[in-house]
Design an enzyme around this catalytic site. Structure first.
Site, mmCIF file in Angstrom:
data_model
loop_
_atom_site.group_PDB
_atom_site.id
_atom_site.type_symbol
_atom_site.label_atom_id
_atom_site.label_comp_id
_atom_site.label_asym_id
_atom_site.label_seq_id
_atom_site.Cartn_x
_atom_site.Cartn_y
_atom_site.Cartn_z
ATOM 1 N N GLY A 20 0.794 -1.220 0.000
ATOM 2 C CA GLY A 20 0.000 0.000 0.000
ATOM 3 C C GLY A 20 0.823 1.264 0.000
ATOM 4 O O GLY A 20 0.392 2.301 -0.519
ATOM 5 N N GLU A 66 3.969 -9.567 -2.044
ATOM 6 C CA GLU A 66 2.652 -10.187 -1.862
ATOM 7 C C GLU A 66 2.600 -11.682 -2.143
ATOM 8 O O GLU A 66 1.794 -12.394 -1.531
ATOM 9 C CB GLU A 66 1.617 -9.462 -2.739
ATOM 10 C CG GLU A 66 1.234 -8.077 -2.255
ATOM 11 C CD GLU A 66 2.234 -6.990 -2.630
ATOM 12 O OE1 GLU A 66 2.031 -5.830 -2.227
ATOM 13 O OE2 GLU A 66 3.219 -7.298 -3.335
ATOM 14 N N ASP A 102 -1.056 -5.503 -5.784
ATOM 15 C CA ASP A 102 -2.188 -4.676 -6.191
ATOM 16 C C ASP A 102 -1.821 -3.194 -6.063
ATOM 17 O O ASP A 102 -0.688 -2.816 -6.338
ATOM 18 C CB ASP A 102 -3.435 -5.048 -5.386
ATOM 19 C CG ASP A 102 -3.320 -4.735 -3.903
ATOM 20 O OD1 ASP A 102 -2.196 -4.695 -3.373
ATOM 21 O OD2 ASP A 102 -4.374 -4.523 -3.261
#
Length: 349
Positions: free
Chosen positions: A114, A137, A145
C-alpha cells in the site's frame, strides 16, 4: 491532532499529508485512505495549494502496506469489509495518479504494498539511504495490487515481473536506476528540502533536483540481462524451467526463493502483470485488480499466508495446491472472471 493517523494541513502553498501511525509502520487502513482522499479533493480546486507533499512521522519507515489482518479476517467471511477497503484505497491510488497538481512523495525507509500505491503515482518520488522497496505479496498468497499491475510491467525489461514474483527488496541505488524513484536525497537533507519546497511550492521538480545526489552503483545492473531473459515467459512453469536450465548461482537463488511462494499467487501475479501491461488506462487496471482482490482474499493461500507471516509468524505456510501443477487454468479463469456491472470498481466521480 497528534492522535490522528494521517495529518493534513497547508503550509506555504504545499498541501501536506503525513502518515502518522508509526507503531504499525504507517500501514494503511480505510480511515487513513479516506482522510487523504478528503484533503486531496479539497486541495484540487484550492488555488492556495500549488503542490502536494506526502511523507511520514518518525523514522521507522514510510509505509509497510495495508491492514492485512483486517483484510484476512474479512476474507475469512464474505470479504465485504475487504472489498470496501479496496474500493476506497484504489480510488485514492487513482486520484493520486490523475491529480492535476504536482505531488512529491518522500519514501524514507520501508515502502511496500500500500505504501507503493500512494507513492508510485507521485510526480517526484524521493528515496534515501534508508529506503527499502518491495512488493512481497506472493509470500502471503496475494498479488501486487494498488496499481502494481500498471507500474511493474512498465519498468525496464522484465524487472517488474522479477520483483513481483520473487518479492525482491531493493535499496535506493536500484530503485532510482529502474525509475521506481526519481531522486536520491540523503536523509539528513530532507528537512532542508521540505523548507525549500515551502519557498518554491510551484516547482517541486527543481527543488528535488537541487537536493539530489548520486545513490551509487545499482547492484541489479549485473543481473539485468539474466532477468530479461529468464523472466520473459507467460507461464510460471517456463520461468522455473529457464532458471533451472540456466544453472547460475543467481538463477538458482531466484528459483529457491520462488519455491517458497504460493504457487497460486505466482500464477495469478504473472497473469495480472501481463494483462496490466496492456490495459488502456490506470482506471481499467484498478478495476481488474479490484475484482481479482475480492476473490483472492477468500482463498486458502491468502488466509494461510497471513497466518504464517503476520499472525503466527512461523513463516511456514502450507500452500494448497502445494505446487504449480495443481493450479489449473480453470482456477485462474474463476479468479479473473468479470463481476456483475453494479459491483465493478469505478474512480471517484
Amino acid at each position: 491532532m497528534s492522535e490522528s493517523e494521517v495529518l493534513t494541513r497547508v503550509d506555504s502553498g504545499v498541501g501536506r499529508i503525513t502518515l502518522n501511525r508509526p507503531k504499525a509502520l504507517h500501514a494503511l487502513n480505510r480511515a487513513m485512505c479516506e482522510a487523504m482522499t478528503e484533503a486531496l479533493l479539497v486541495w484540487r480546486t484550492d488555488d492556495a495549494v500549488q503542490s502536494v507533499l506526502i511523507d511520514h512521522a518518525g523514522e521507522r519507515g514510510f509505509c509497510a502496506g495495508g491492514d492485512i489482518r483486517m483484510i484476512a479476517e474479512s476474507g475469512a467471511g464474505d470479504a465485504s469489509e475487504a472489498r470496501a477497503f479496496f474500493k476506497v484505497e484504489y480510488r485514492l491510488n487513482h486520484l493520486l495518479f490523475d491529480y492535476p497538481k504536482p505531488i512529491t512523495a518522500i519514501v524514507d525507509g520501508i515502502v511496500m504494498g500500500g505504501g507503493v500505491g500512494i507513492s508510485e503515482p507521485a510526480d517526484i518520488r524521493i528515496a534515501t539511504e534508508r529506503t527499502t522497496y518491495a512488493m512481497p505479496e506472493t509470500g502471503i498468497g496475494l498479488f501486487p495490487d494498488v496499481g502494481g499491475g500498471w507500474f511493474l510491467p512498465r519498468l525496464p525489461g522484465q524487472t517488474g515481473v522479477w520483483l513481483a514474483l520473487t518479492g525482491a527488496r531493493l535499496k535506493a541505488a536500484d530503485t532510482v536506476a529502474l525509475g521506481i524513484h526519481t531522486h536520491f536525497v540523503p536523509a539528513e537533507r530532507l528537512e532542508a528540502l521540505k523548507t525549500a519546497l515551502a519557498i518554491h511550492p510551484d516547482n517541486p521538480q527543481a527543488v528535488a533536483a537541487s537536493f539530489a545526489a548520486d545513490p551509487g552503483p545499482a547492484p541489479t545492473a549485473a543481473h539485468r540481462e539474466a532477468i530479461d531473459r529468464l523472466f520473459a515467459f507467460d507461464t510460471v512453469e517456463e520461468v522455473f524451467a529457464a532458471l533451472e536450465a540456466d544453472g547460475s548461482d543467481w538463477a538458482l537463488a531466484q528459483l529457491a526463493t520462488l519455491r517458497t511462494k504460493s504457487p497460486q499467487a505466482l500464477k495469478v501475479t504473472l497473469r495480472q502483470l501481463r494483462l496490466g501491461g496492456s490495459q488502456p488506462s490506470f482506471a481499467a487496471n484498478m478495476a481488474l485488480e479490484y475484482r481479482l482482490g475480492g476473490r483472492v482474499v477468500r482463498t486458502h493461500d491468502f488466509q494461510e499466508g497471513v497466518r504464517a507471516v503476520v499472525v503466527d509468524k512461523d513463516n511456514r505456510p502450507n500452500w494448497s495446491p502445494a505446487d504449480l501443477s495443481g493450479v489449473s487454468e480453470a482456477d485462474l479463469e474463476r479468479l479473473f472472471a468479470p463481476i456483475p456491472p453494479d459491483q465493478v470498481w469505478t474512480p471517484l466521480p
